[in-house]
Design a protein around this motif. Structure first.
Motif, PDB file in Angstrom:
ATOM      1  N   ARG A  15       0.954  -1.274   0.063  1.00 49.49           N
ATOM      2  CA  ARG A  15      -0.166  -0.009   0.193  1.00 49.49           C
ATOM      3  C   ARG A  15       0.913   1.426   0.070  1.00 49.49           C
ATOM      4  O   ARG A  15       0.570   2.283  -0.682  1.00 49.49           O
ATOM      5  N   ILE A  16       2.144   1.181   0.597  1.00 54.49           N
ATOM      6  CA  ILE A  16       2.946   2.304   0.762  1.00 54.49           C
ATOM      7  C   ILE A  16       3.735   2.384  -0.482  1.00 54.49           C
ATOM      8  O   ILE A  16       3.728   3.603  -1.209  1.00 54.49           O
ATOM      9  N   GLU A  17       4.069   1.545  -1.020  1.00 52.46           N
ATOM     10  CA  GLU A  17       5.167   1.621  -2.167  1.00 52.46           C
ATOM     11  C   GLU A  17       4.674   1.404  -3.435  1.00 52.46           C
ATOM     12  O   GLU A  17       5.231   1.759  -4.486  1.00 52.46           O
ATOM     13  N   SER A  18       3.443   0.856  -3.759  1.00 53.47           N
ATOM     14  CA  SER A  18       2.879   0.732  -5.067  1.00 53.47           C
ATOM     15  C   SER A  18       2.778   1.830  -5.771  1.00 53.47           C
ATOM     16  O   SER A  18       3.186   1.623  -7.060  1.00 53.47           O
ATOM     17  N   PRO A  19       2.189   2.998  -5.110  1.00 53.80           N
ATOM     18  CA  PRO A  19       2.350   4.004  -6.116  1.00 53.80           C
ATOM     19  C   PRO A  19       3.618   4.479  -6.777  1.00 53.80           C
ATOM     20  O   PRO A  19       3.796   4.957  -7.991  1.00 53.80           O
ATOM     21  N   ARG A  20       4.530   4.622  -5.648  1.00 59.59           N
ATOM     22  CA  ARG A  20       5.919   4.966  -6.277  1.00 59.59           C
ATOM     23  C   ARG A  20       6.555   3.906  -7.181  1.00 59.59           C
ATOM     24  O   ARG A  20       7.151   4.265  -8.031  1.00 59.59           O
ATOM     25  N   LEU A  21       6.053   2.778  -6.927  1.00 58.69           N
ATOM     26  CA  LEU A  21       6.804   1.871  -7.785  1.00 58.69           C
ATOM     27  C   LEU A  21       6.181   1.654  -9.210  1.00 58.69           C
ATOM     28  O   LEU A  21       6.775   1.681 -10.198  1.00 58.69           O
ATOM     29  N   ILE A  22       4.826   1.956  -9.309  1.00 56.65           N
ATOM     30  CA  ILE A  22       3.995   2.106 -10.744  1.00 56.65           C
ATOM     31  C   ILE A  22       4.516   3.299 -11.275  1.00 56.65           C
ATOM     32  O   ILE A  22       4.912   3.267 -12.348  1.00 56.65           O
ATOM     33  N   ALA A  23       4.697   4.555 -10.666  1.00 56.71           N
ATOM     34  CA  ALA A  23       5.265   5.617 -11.228  1.00 56.71           C
ATOM     35  C   ALA A  23       6.638   5.382 -11.846  1.00 56.71           C
ATOM     36  O   ALA A  23       6.995   5.842 -13.165  1.00 56.71           O
ATOM     37  N   GLY A  24       7.592   4.737 -11.036  1.00 57.20           N
ATOM     38  CA  GLY A  24       8.858   4.725 -11.873  1.00 57.20           C
ATOM     39  C   GLY A  24       8.985   3.654 -12.815  1.00 57.20           C
ATOM     40  O   GLY A  24       9.606   3.876 -13.939  1.00 57.20           O
ATOM     41  N   LEU A  25       7.830   2.685 -12.667  1.00 58.25           N
ATOM     42  CA  LEU A  25       8.064   1.655 -13.903  1.00 58.25           C
ATOM     43  C   LEU A  25       7.205   2.198 -14.930  1.00 58.25           C
ATOM     44  O   LEU A  25       7.632   1.963 -16.343  1.00 58.25           O
ATOM     45  N   THR A  26       6.315   3.043 -14.812  1.00 56.91           N
ATOM     46  CA  THR A  26       5.801   3.739 -16.005  1.00 56.91           C
ATOM     47  C   THR A  26       6.835   4.656 -16.799  1.00 56.91           C
ATOM     48  O   THR A  26       6.831   4.848 -17.859  1.00 56.91           O
ATOM     49  N   ARG A  27       7.709   5.308 -15.932  1.00 54.68           N
ATOM     50  CA  ARG A  27       8.787   6.149 -16.516  1.00 54.68           C
ATOM     51  C   ARG A  27       9.484   5.253 -17.452  1.00 54.68           C
ATOM     52  O   ARG A  27       9.979   5.447 -18.516  1.00 54.68           O
ATOM     53  N   ILE A  28      10.097   4.049 -16.951  1.00 50.70           N
ATOM     54  CA  ILE A  28      10.920   3.117 -17.682  1.00 50.70           C
ATOM     55  C   ILE A  28      10.271   2.431 -18.883  1.00 50.70           C
ATOM     56  O   ILE A  28      10.784   2.567 -20.066  1.00 50.70           O
ATOM     57  N   LEU A  63      11.356  -4.672  -4.177  1.00 53.33           N
ATOM     58  CA  LEU A  63      10.231  -4.476  -5.156  1.00 53.33           C
ATOM     59  C   LEU A  63      10.832  -3.845  -6.352  1.00 53.33           C
ATOM     60  O   LEU A  63      10.455  -4.516  -7.344  1.00 53.33           O
ATOM     61  N   MET A  64      11.250  -2.656  -6.471  1.00 55.13           N
ATOM     62  CA  MET A  64      11.739  -1.933  -7.323  1.00 55.13           C
ATOM     63  C   MET A  64      12.586  -2.707  -8.364  1.00 55.13           C
ATOM     64  O   MET A  64      12.755  -2.813  -9.644  1.00 55.13           O
ATOM     65  N   ALA A  65      13.761  -3.257  -7.559  1.00 55.35           N
ATOM     66  CA  ALA A  65      14.670  -4.053  -8.197  1.00 55.35           C
ATOM     67  C   ALA A  65      13.933  -5.242  -8.836  1.00 55.35           C
ATOM     68  O   ALA A  65      14.433  -5.652 -10.246  1.00 55.35           O
ATOM     69  N   ALA A  66      13.093  -5.984  -8.370  1.00 53.09           N
ATOM     70  CA  ALA A  66      12.514  -7.075  -8.796  1.00 53.09           C
ATOM     71  C   ALA A  66      11.633  -6.600  -9.966  1.00 53.09           C
ATOM     72  O   ALA A  66      11.746  -7.200 -11.129  1.00 53.09           O
ATOM     73  N   ALA A  67      10.922  -5.861  -9.816  1.00 51.26           N
ATOM     74  CA  ALA A  67      10.286  -5.040 -10.880  1.00 51.26           C
ATOM     75  C   ALA A  67      11.074  -4.802 -12.356  1.00 51.26           C
ATOM     76  O   ALA A  67      10.737  -4.957 -13.369  1.00 51.26           O
ATOM     77  N   LYS A  68      12.219  -4.202 -11.853  1.00 54.88           N
ATOM     78  CA  LYS A  68      13.066  -3.736 -12.822  1.00 54.88           C
ATOM     79  C   LYS A  68      13.755  -4.952 -13.692  1.00 54.88           C
ATOM     80  O   LYS A  68      13.724  -5.006 -15.036  1.00 54.88           O
ATOM     81  N   HIS A  69      14.225  -5.968 -13.093  1.00 53.28           N
ATOM     82  CA  HIS A  69      14.397  -7.186 -13.648  1.00 53.28           C
ATOM     83  C   HIS A  69      13.257  -7.799 -14.696  1.00 53.28           C
ATOM     84  O   HIS A  69      13.760  -8.280 -15.624  1.00 53.28           O
ATOM     85  N   ARG A  70      12.184  -7.895 -14.058  1.00 54.08           N
ATOM     86  CA  ARG A  70      10.969  -8.177 -14.877  1.00 54.08           C
ATOM     87  C   ARG A  70      10.868  -7.348 -16.212  1.00 54.08           C
ATOM     88  O   ARG A  70      10.432  -7.759 -17.233  1.00 54.08           O
ATOM     89  N   ALA A  71      10.950  -6.030 -16.017  1.00 52.83           N
ATOM     90  CA  ALA A  71      10.875  -5.035 -17.182  1.00 52.83           C
ATOM     91  C   ALA A  71      12.171  -5.509 -18.062  1.00 52.83           C
ATOM     92  O   ALA A  71      11.903  -5.515 -19.198  1.00 52.83           O
ATOM     93  N   ILE A  72      13.219  -5.807 -17.818  1.00 51.41           N
ATOM     94  CA  ILE A  72      14.177  -6.141 -18.594  1.00 51.41           C
ATOM     95  C   ILE A  72      14.103  -7.347 -19.394  1.00 51.41           C
ATOM     96  O   ILE A  72      13.986  -7.520 -20.540  1.00 51.41           O
ATOM     97  N   ASP A  73      13.506  -8.438 -18.809  1.00 50.67           N
ATOM     98  CA  ASP A  73      12.811  -9.363 -19.496  1.00 50.67           C
ATOM     99  C   ASP A  73      11.765  -9.374 -20.467  1.00 50.67           C
ATOM    100  O   ASP A  73      11.827  -9.835 -21.441  1.00 50.67           O
TER     101      ASP A  73
END
Length: 175
Positions: A15-28, A63-73
């Motif tokens: 709940r705390i991290e998901s908005p920042r996580l999604i915002a950062g991933l949207t930029r990527i 969470l951001m590192a795991a999501a970035k690895h998934r983004a690279i894949d």
């Protein structure tokens, strides 16, 4: 730590991290839908790994590192898919070019056949889009199938005048 406590902690972190996580991933990723999918994948990874290994010191960064690895894949998979599509397109073009010459010879031979031309023309006339579907079918059956008006009317389960010609023959006027 019991599993229920870990799941509550993961829920709170999400709940705390998901908005920042999604915002950062949207930029990527430059795509909100993809960013949400990547964030969800990172959450699933946390739900699988954190009960065994414990909650990391910085769960948001994990969470951001795991999501970035998934983004690279994801990007690699899309690039590979795009290359495969281009390769398939080139192969298809090459096949069409080689078979296109043989097809052109077949088409030219068919065009020389007057009967084929006339029948094809009749197919196009009887299937003209201006006509209703029923009229197209009836006209095709009459002109190309050789059925009589009575046979077509029986096939449509309607009276013969319904299927018959809608115009009256021209009357000649005496001079």
């Amino acid at each position: 730590m019991p599993a229920t406590d870990i799941h509550r902690a993961i829920d709170a972190v999400w709940r705390i991290e998901s908005p920042r996580l999604i915002a950062g991933l949207t930029r990527i990723a430059r795509d909100v839908g993809v960013a949400e999918d990547l964030a969800q994948d990172a959450l699933v990874a946390a739900l699988e790994q954190w009960p065994e290994s414990g909650i990391p010191d910085n769960p948001g960064a994990w969470l951001m590192a795991a999501a970035k690895h998934r983004a690279i894949d994801h990007f690699r998979r899309n690039q590979r898919l795009e290359r495969k599509h281009e390769e398939l397109g080139r192969d298809l073009d090459a096949r069409q070019m080689s078979s296109g010459k043989a097809q052109m010879n077949d088409i030219e031979a068919a065009l020389d056949d007057d009967v084929g031309d006339d029948l094809l023309r009749l197919v196009f006339i009887s299937c003209h889009p201006v006509l209703s579907t029923e009229a197209r079918i009836a006209l095709t059956l009459r002109l190309l199938g050789g059925l009589t008006t009575d046979e077509i009317a029986r096939a449509f389960l309607v009276p013969e005048p319904t299927v018959g010609p809608t115009h009256r023959p021209r009357q000649t006027h005496p001079l």
